[in-house]
Every structure is written in structure tokens, then in C-alpha cells.
Design an enzyme around this catalytic site. Structure first.
Site, mmCIF file in Angstrom:
data_model
loop_
_atom_site.group_PDB
_atom_site.id
_atom_site.type_symbol
_atom_site.label_atom_id
_atom_site.label_comp_id
_atom_site.label_asym_id
_atom_site.label_seq_id
_atom_site.Cartn_x
_atom_site.Cartn_y
_atom_site.Cartn_z
ATOM 1 N N CYS A 33 -55.584 23.225 -4.515
ATOM 2 C CA CYS A 33 -56.416 22.096 -4.077
ATOM 3 C C CYS A 33 -55.526 20.933 -3.684
ATOM 4 O O CYS A 33 -55.944 20.052 -2.951
ATOM 5 C CB CYS A 33 -57.417 21.710 -5.147
ATOM 6 S SG CYS A 33 -56.669 21.332 -6.708
HETATM 7 C C1 UN1 Z 1 -55.459 23.409 -8.330
HETATM 8 O O1 UN1 Z 1 -55.078 23.791 -7.222
HETATM 9 O O2 UN1 Z 1 -56.643 23.576 -8.688
HETATM 10 O O3 UN1 Z 1 -50.302 20.113 -9.004
HETATM 11 C C2 UN1 Z 1 -54.579 22.801 -9.336
HETATM 12 C C3 UN1 Z 1 -50.522 21.252 -8.635
HETATM 13 C C4 UN1 Z 1 -50.856 22.288 -9.672
HETATM 14 C C5 UN1 Z 1 -52.292 22.312 -10.001
HETATM 15 C C6 UN1 Z 1 -53.180 22.604 -8.863
HETATM 16 N N1 UN1 Z 1 -50.071 22.066 -10.857
HETATM 17 O O4 UN1 Z 1 -50.509 21.538 -7.461
#
Ligand code: UN1
Length: 551
Positions: A316
């Protein structure tokens, strides 16, 4: 069947006498029958229906079959969590912390097996799986000691012989729903603080990582977690996930914590809202990364490339809009495209040195291809990428037999403008949309122009620009001279705008999401003293001072 100890994943499978469904997987690993875990018992679904977990990097490799949980199964799990609550919430917090610490230590012991299992189930590279299991470990170690804090306050009363206190209290039963792109770190971000605060949980595992979730839930029990504190149910989002959310309408759940898409998050928020059930919603992103002329261009290329294509773009926090100042556009893009065009892709369990592996599942692959259609329809100019990788459609850097799994080319589209849909839509997978900026103000405006506000980044060596980016961007997270991804386990994680409802995960901040403040007053005077009314009033001096002699 009760939950026993296990050594490596394989011996675990054998020791606990799981039914091995299929021995002839191409990689020699067996497929097993997995279960729900309700009140510490391993259970099938009420109607016996199951679904299959497949290795997306090698579709002929089946990991196992898992219960397709019914509404009654979900309700059983909720009842088990409710039953376990009084005893768990009255267990001293440092003891709860100790169980959590044990989980962290067991994860360390099992790290190698879990890394392989996670890579096999969702196709993420072994290196990244290692980072993710480490994040789960770090979360356990952090919250072990939080169990020795979980501080409240003493507050002075306005009345004599009276004391005021605040306590953190658990919410009750928490429904946990996470996505399969971070199938170990994210559920730990949620459940570890939840149980540290004294809550109990029903965890709906992601549809594409049931075996890993099952192994993690068993490790949690092995660490000394009492039965019923975490109950695991498998199934689809539209099945078990929906039943879990709908249980808010039935008064069966006190909290829902969800990581996933914005449309689903909004639906969950509505259900929780009408029932006044607390909701933590961590949703999508279209994360901008700005490159300014004063930046170290090589460093910016590295950061943008990793943010866009690491994890096959399935974070995300992955880079969405790459916003490059026009003065360095050509130099930056030529270096960036050199990297993109030589990307190494393949199954990291069989090939070393790949940047990314398969998509999480066939469904993630299909959705990604639909997302690319948006870029095409908008008329953005494609610089690189050719959809799905097959043996007839191979980039140079592909390793192995592409037809075995669900692999995608890296994609770059330029001449993207604010009026295009692909500027605003989160496209989950290896694609970056490139936007040219006239100056800093234009770049900052573009960075703020998408509906999301999760992560963001700015590459600059001008301190004033860095300051203006930090203060002007509307996002939950910002990297200065760093990529958009890579949260640490003790910094608050979450977004604003369409990326969430303001709740945060990780660090001390997440504790607000799994506890409520209880204010207690203790009247020691032996009589009724009325706040505001019986308070001693201090008169101000009547006589006015005479300053005339000072003139
Ligand atoms: C996600 O994609 O739901 O900071 C979390 C980051 C990862 C977590 C992503 N440690 O990109």
C-alpha cells in the site's frame, strides 16, 4: 486435536498428524489440511467446505486445503473470544507481555521456515519475507516491554482528600482482517498490541495466505497464549470476512481492525459507525515521490525504483506517481529506465538476485491487468512493460519458466497528467506513472492532488524545500531522500484522506486503537464533595497597589 509443539514446519506437519493431502507437489513439499482454531481446538468448517492455497510462483504447487468458514463458525469464534476475555484481561499486563515476548523468540527460532513458507505461499522474495518476519519479531519485542508500561496517570483533584486516576482498559473482542501482501507483519501489528492491552481476537486470515496464518497462530499458542485469546478463521473476504464485520450489527464484536482497499474499508466503517464499534482502517495509497534538481540523482533513482517495483509493487506504500522536476527529467528518466529495463524477476526460492517474484495470486494478477487498461485508456505514454510475463512474452531479466506462475512485466507510463484517471487510481502491482513538474510548488501541488494520503517522498538537498515538503504534504508518512516504503516497527503507520480513518498502527500510538481511557476518582474525605461547587475560591487582593511614588 490439541495444539502441540513443533520443530520445523515439516516436522510440525508430521508430528501433529495432519492429513497430508498431496505428496507429489513439484517442489517436494506436501500439501496439508489446515484448520480453523477456535478456543484452542482445530476445527473444520461447519459444512465441511474448503478452499485451496496455491503457490502463485508455481501454480502446480498446492500448499493445502482450508475451511471455508460459515457464519456459525465465525460466531463460534466470537463466542470463544468473549469467553476468554475475563481471564485474559485480568492477567497482569507484564505477564501478557511475557507471552508476547515468547512469541517473538519462537518466531526467531522458526524464522527460516517461516520465510520459506511465506515466500512459497505469496510469491514474495525470500529477502523481503525475511524482512517481514523480522518486523513481526520486532513488534513482539517492542510490546513485551510495553506490557510493563501500559501507563495510566494520577491527576490532581480540585477537592481535598480526593484522588483521580486514569487507566487503560481493553475494548473487548477485536475482529482482525488483514491483506495477503503483508501476511505476517500486519496481523502482528494488530493482534500483538490488541492482546497486550488485554483484548481477545478473532483473526480472519487472508484468503491467499491461510497456511502461513495457521502456522503463526500455532506459534502464538505454543508461546503460552491461553486458548480462545486468538481464534483463527479462514475463508473469503465476502464470506468469513463479511460475517465478522456484520457481527457488529449483532453486538458480538467491540472493534474491527482492517487493512485493505478503500471501498471495503468504507463499508466496514459504515457498519462500525452505526454500531459505535471502534474501527481501525488502513487503506489504499497513490503515493507520490518527488525528485528535485538538487537531489542526488543516483540515490533518487534507487529509491524510486525500489518504491515502485520492490514487492512487485504490491504494497500500500508502493510508489504511484513519480513527480520529476523538468530540469532533471531527462537525466533522471534515462537512469531510471536503465534500471527498469534490466529488472531481474523470478521465483526467489529457485533463483537468486531477483528484485521481485510473482503476483500474490491469480486474482491480484487479473486486477493488475485491469489497472493497466486505465493507463492505456487515458492515453498515457508507455515507456516499458508488456502485461503478463509468459514464455512467449519474456523480459530479458526473467529467470525460470514463466508459464509456471503469475508474473508481470515492470511498467512505466509517462506524460501522465492530473486529469487522467491513472493519476488518481491505486494500481496494485509493478507500474509507475510519471508526471513532469515545472517547479517545487507545482510538484508539491501534484503530490497532494490524488485522493489518497498514505506515504510520500521527496528527494532534494535543499533544506528549505525539504521543510516545505514536510509541512505542505498531506500524508501520514513522508520520506526525505528515501523511498515511500519501509515503515519501522515503532513509528506510527497510517494515512489520511482516502487512506484511512486516522487510526495508527505500530509503536506506542497503536495503543490508543486497542484501549479506552477509564477515569476513576477516589473520594477519601468520607463526605460528599461536589466538583465545581464545593471548590475553595481564592479571593483576589481587594486593595489596589499604589504605584504613584515610582513615577
Ligand atoms: C502494507 O502494504 O499494507 O512500510 C504495509 C512498508 C511495510 C508495510 C506495508 N513495512 O512498506
Amino acid at each position: 486435536m490439541s495444539i502441540g509443539r513443533f520443530g520445523t514446519y515439516m516436522t510440525h506437519v508430521l508430528e501433529t498428524g495432519f492429513e497430508i493431502m498431496k505428496k507429489e507437489n513439484p517442489n517436494g513439499s506436501p500439501a496439508i489440511r489446515g484448520y480453523n482454531i477456535i478456543a484452542g481446538r482445530l476445527c473444520n468448517s461447519g459444512d465441511g467446505r474448503t478452499f485451496t492455497s496455491k503457490n502463485p510462483a508455481w501454480l502446480e504447487d498446492t500448499l493445502g486445503e482450508f475451511p471455508l468458514s460459515t457464519k456459525e463458525d465465525v460466531h463460534d469464534a466470537l463466542r470463544a473470544a468473549r469467553e476468554a476475555f475475563p481471564s485474559w484481561s485480568s492477567t497482569p499486563a507484564p505477564t501478557r507481555g511475557q507471552v508476547i515476548g515468547n512469541m517473538g523468540r519462537l518466531l526467531m527460532e522458526r524464522k527460516e521456515d517461516l520465510v520459506r513458507l511465506q515466500a512459497r505461499e505469496i510469491g514474495k522474495t525470500m529477502k523481503e519475507c525475511g524482512g517481514e518476519i523480522q518486523e513481526a519479531i520486532d513488534t513482539c519485542l517492542f510490546f513485551q516491554s510495553e506490557g510493563r508500561r501500559l501507563y495510566g496517570q494520577t491527576v490532581n483533584s480540585e477537592l481535598p482528600d480526593k484522588e483521580l486516576f486514569t487507566y487503560r482498559r481493553p475494548l473487548g473482542v477485536c475482529g482482525i482482517i488483514n491483506a495477503s501482501n503483508f501476511p505476517s507483519a500486519v496481523p502482528f501489528w494488530k493482534m500483538i498490541p490488541a492482546i497486550m492491552c488485554g483484548n481477545t481476537c478473532v483473526w480472519k486470515s487472508p484468503q491467499d495466505s491461510p497456511l502461513l496464518s495457521f502456522a503463526l497462530a500455532r506459534i502464538m499458542h505454543e508461546a503460552g497464549l491461553p486458548d480462545g485469546v486468538i481464534n483463527l478463521i479462514h475463508g473469503k473476504g465476502s464470506g468469513a470476512g463479511q460475517y465478522l464485520v456484520d457481527s457488529a450489527d449483532l453486538g458480538m464484536v467491540d472493534k474491527i481492525s482492517f487493512t485493505g482497499s478503500t471501498p471495503v474499508g468504507k463499508m466496514i466503517g459504515e457498519t462500525c459507525g452505526r454500531n459505535l464499534v471502534s474501527a481501525s482502517l488502513e487503506l489504499g495509497g497513490k503515493n507520490p515521490l518527488v525528485v528535485m534538481p538538487s537531489a542526488n540523482i543516483e540515490n533518487a533513482v534507487e529509491g524510486a525504483y525500489w518504491a515502485g517495483f520492490g514487492t512487485a509493487g504490491q504494497r500500500c506504500t508502493s510508489l504511484g506517481n513519480l513527480i520529476v522536476h523538468e530540469d532533471v527529467y531527462d537525466e533522471f528518466m534515462s537512469k531510471f529506465m536503465d534500471k527498469v529495463s534490466t529488472t531481474q524477476i523470478g521465483d526467489s526460492m529457485r533463483h537468486e538476485g531477483v528484485l521481485y517474484g510473482s503476483m500474490i495470486s491469480e486474482k491480484y494478477g487479473e486486477d493488475f491487468l485491469k489497472g493497466l487498461e486505465i493507463c492505456e485508456k487515458d492515453g498515457a505514454v508507455k515507456l516499458w512493460g508488456s502485461g503478463r510475463i509468459t514464455n512467449q512474452n519474456l523480459p530479458d531479466g526473467f529467470h525460470g519458466d514463466a508459464d509456471e506462475g503469475v508474473y508481470m512485466w515492470p511498467h512505466v507510463y509517462e506524460n501522465v497528467t492530473e486529469d487522467m484517471e491513472c493519476f488518481h487510481e491505486e494500481i496494485f502491482g509493478p507500474v509507475v506513472t510519471v508526471v513532469k513538474a515545472r517547479d517545487f510548488d507545482d510538484a508539491l501541488r501534484l503530490a497532494n492532488a490524488s485522493p489518497f494520503g498514505l506515504s510520500s517522498a521527496c528527494y532534494t538537498n535543499d533544506r528549505l524545500e525539504a521543510f516545505r515538503f514536510k509541512t505542505g504534504i498531506k500524508a501520514g508518512m513522508t520520506g526525505i531522500n528515501n523511498s515511500t516504503t519501509g515503515a519501522e516497527a515503532h513509528l506510527p503507520f497510517g494515512g489520511v484522506k482516502e487512506s484511512g480513518n486516522g487510526s495508527r498502527e505500530s509503536g506506542i500510538w497503536v495503543i490508543e486503537s486497542y484501549s479506552y481511557w477509564h477515569a476513576v476518582n477516589d473520594e477519601l474525605s468520607g463526605k460528599l464533595q461536589l466538583a465545581q461547587m464545593d471548590v475553595e475560591e481564592i479571593e483576589m487582593e481587594e486593595a489596589e497597589a499604589d504605584y504613584s511614588g515610582l513615577a
